[in-house]
Design a protein around this motif. Sequence first.
Motif, PDB file in Angstrom:
ATOM      1  N   ALA A   8       0.995  -1.140  -0.062  1.00  0.00           N
ATOM      2  CA  ALA A   8      -0.047  -0.085   0.083  1.00  0.00           C
ATOM      3  C   ALA A   8       0.758   1.344  -0.014  1.00  0.00           C
ATOM      4  CB  ALA A   8      -0.967   0.038   1.144  1.00  0.00           C
ATOM      5  N   SER A   9       0.479   2.413  -0.857  1.00  0.00           N
ATOM      6  CA  SER A   9       0.881   3.714  -0.660  1.00  0.00           C
ATOM      7  C   SER A   9       0.341   4.727   0.077  1.00  0.00           C
ATOM      8  CB  SER A   9       0.808   4.329  -2.232  1.00  0.00           C
ATOM      9  OG  SER A   9       1.572   3.520  -3.150  1.00  0.00           O
ATOM     10  N   ALA A  10       0.826   5.580   0.430  1.00  0.00           N
ATOM     11  CA  ALA A  10       0.143   6.718   1.160  1.00  0.00           C
ATOM     12  C   ALA A  10      -0.688   7.339   0.505  1.00  0.00           C
ATOM     13  CB  ALA A  10       1.143   7.613   1.788  1.00  0.00           C
ATOM     14  N   VAL A  14      -5.446   3.535   2.878  1.00  0.00           N
ATOM     15  CA  VAL A  14      -4.307   2.703   3.602  1.00  0.00           C
ATOM     16  C   VAL A  14      -4.660   2.672   5.135  1.00  0.00           C
ATOM     17  CG1 VAL A  14      -2.786   4.640   4.456  1.00  0.00           C
ATOM     18  CG2 VAL A  14      -1.928   2.252   3.816  1.00  0.00           C
ATOM     19  N   VAL A  17      -6.291  -0.551   6.334  1.00  0.00           N
ATOM     20  CA  VAL A  17      -5.528  -1.859   5.827  1.00  0.00           C
ATOM     21  C   VAL A  17      -5.715  -2.972   6.931  1.00  0.00           C
ATOM     22  CG1 VAL A  17      -3.142  -1.279   6.941  1.00  0.00           C
ATOM     23  CG2 VAL A  17      -3.396  -2.567   4.848  1.00  0.00           C
ATOM     24  N   LEU A  35       4.607  -1.439   2.948  1.00  0.00           N
ATOM     25  CA  LEU A  35       4.006  -0.084   2.898  1.00  0.00           C
ATOM     26  C   LEU A  35       5.083   0.585   2.111  1.00  0.00           C
ATOM     27  CD1 LEU A  35       2.669   0.156   6.480  1.00  0.00           C
ATOM     28  CD2 LEU A  35       1.392  -0.400   4.069  1.00  0.00           C
ATOM     29  N   ALA A  39       3.585   5.717   3.745  1.00  0.00           N
ATOM     30  CA  ALA A  39       2.412   4.832   4.349  1.00  0.00           C
ATOM     31  C   ALA A  39       2.903   4.296   5.729  1.00  0.00           C
ATOM     32  CB  ALA A  39       2.036   3.640   3.604  1.00  0.00           C
ATOM     33  N   SER A  60       8.916  -1.766   4.869  1.00  0.00           N
ATOM     34  CA  SER A  60       8.645  -0.437   4.144  1.00  0.00           C
ATOM     35  C   SER A  60      10.131  -0.009   3.475  1.00  0.00           C
ATOM     36  CB  SER A  60       8.042   0.858   4.975  1.00  0.00           C
ATOM     37  OG  SER A  60       8.955   0.953   6.002  1.00  0.00           O
ATOM     38  N   TRP A 165     -12.405  -1.816  -2.321  1.00  0.00           N
ATOM     39  CA  TRP A 165     -11.335  -2.971  -1.536  1.00  0.00           C
ATOM     40  C   TRP A 165     -11.848  -4.184  -2.220  1.00  0.00           C
ATOM     41  CZ3 TRP A 165      -6.584  -2.504  -0.129  1.00  0.00           C
ATOM     42  CH2 TRP A 165      -6.131  -1.371   0.708  1.00  0.00           C
TER      43      TRP A 165
END
Length: 180
Positions: A8-10, A14, A17, A35, A39, A60, A165
């Motif tokens: 996931a990105s910011a 998010v 999640v 991430l 994120a 991350s 989602w």
Amino acid sequence: MTTLYLFASAAPPVFDVAEIIMDAQARGWHVCLGLTPTAALWLGEELPELERLTGHPVHSEYKAPREPDVWPPADVILFAPATFNTVNAWGLGLTDRFVVGVVAEAIGKQIPTVAMPCVNAAYVQHPAFDRSVETLRGAGVTVLYGEGAFVPNQPGEGRPEGFPWHLALDAVGAIVSPSP
């Protein structure tokens, strides 16, 4: 058990999640969470709980070359939400971020990958975005963007509760069936 890498990105979705991890697990997936650095910063206080939920460290950043891989190999990857920056970096093969490096390499490893952008209507007017989406689709990535998938909102019109989602998890399940 079948392993899903959830990246996931910011972007505002998010913050959902943890619920998505639990939904994926209820569908039979073993989930590892990656991430973007921003994120991870946004979810900072939640990271210990996310690690407890998945049973794995949340990544991350790249690991050092001699550090062991602590995640099982991915059977499928879902990258959602994927921001404008992430989609374009991935489409161009710019792998300075861990999660983008993994999905770029997944193309060559033929790991099934699904992406769902989260961008506003102003960003998608930039010509690089459509080129990046087409590049990824041409490389075999399932990009859930457009009618029947993620449709951009107007700038400033955040709709995190409207992020589809369920479509992303359905698409992953249609490509690779989870097994107990």
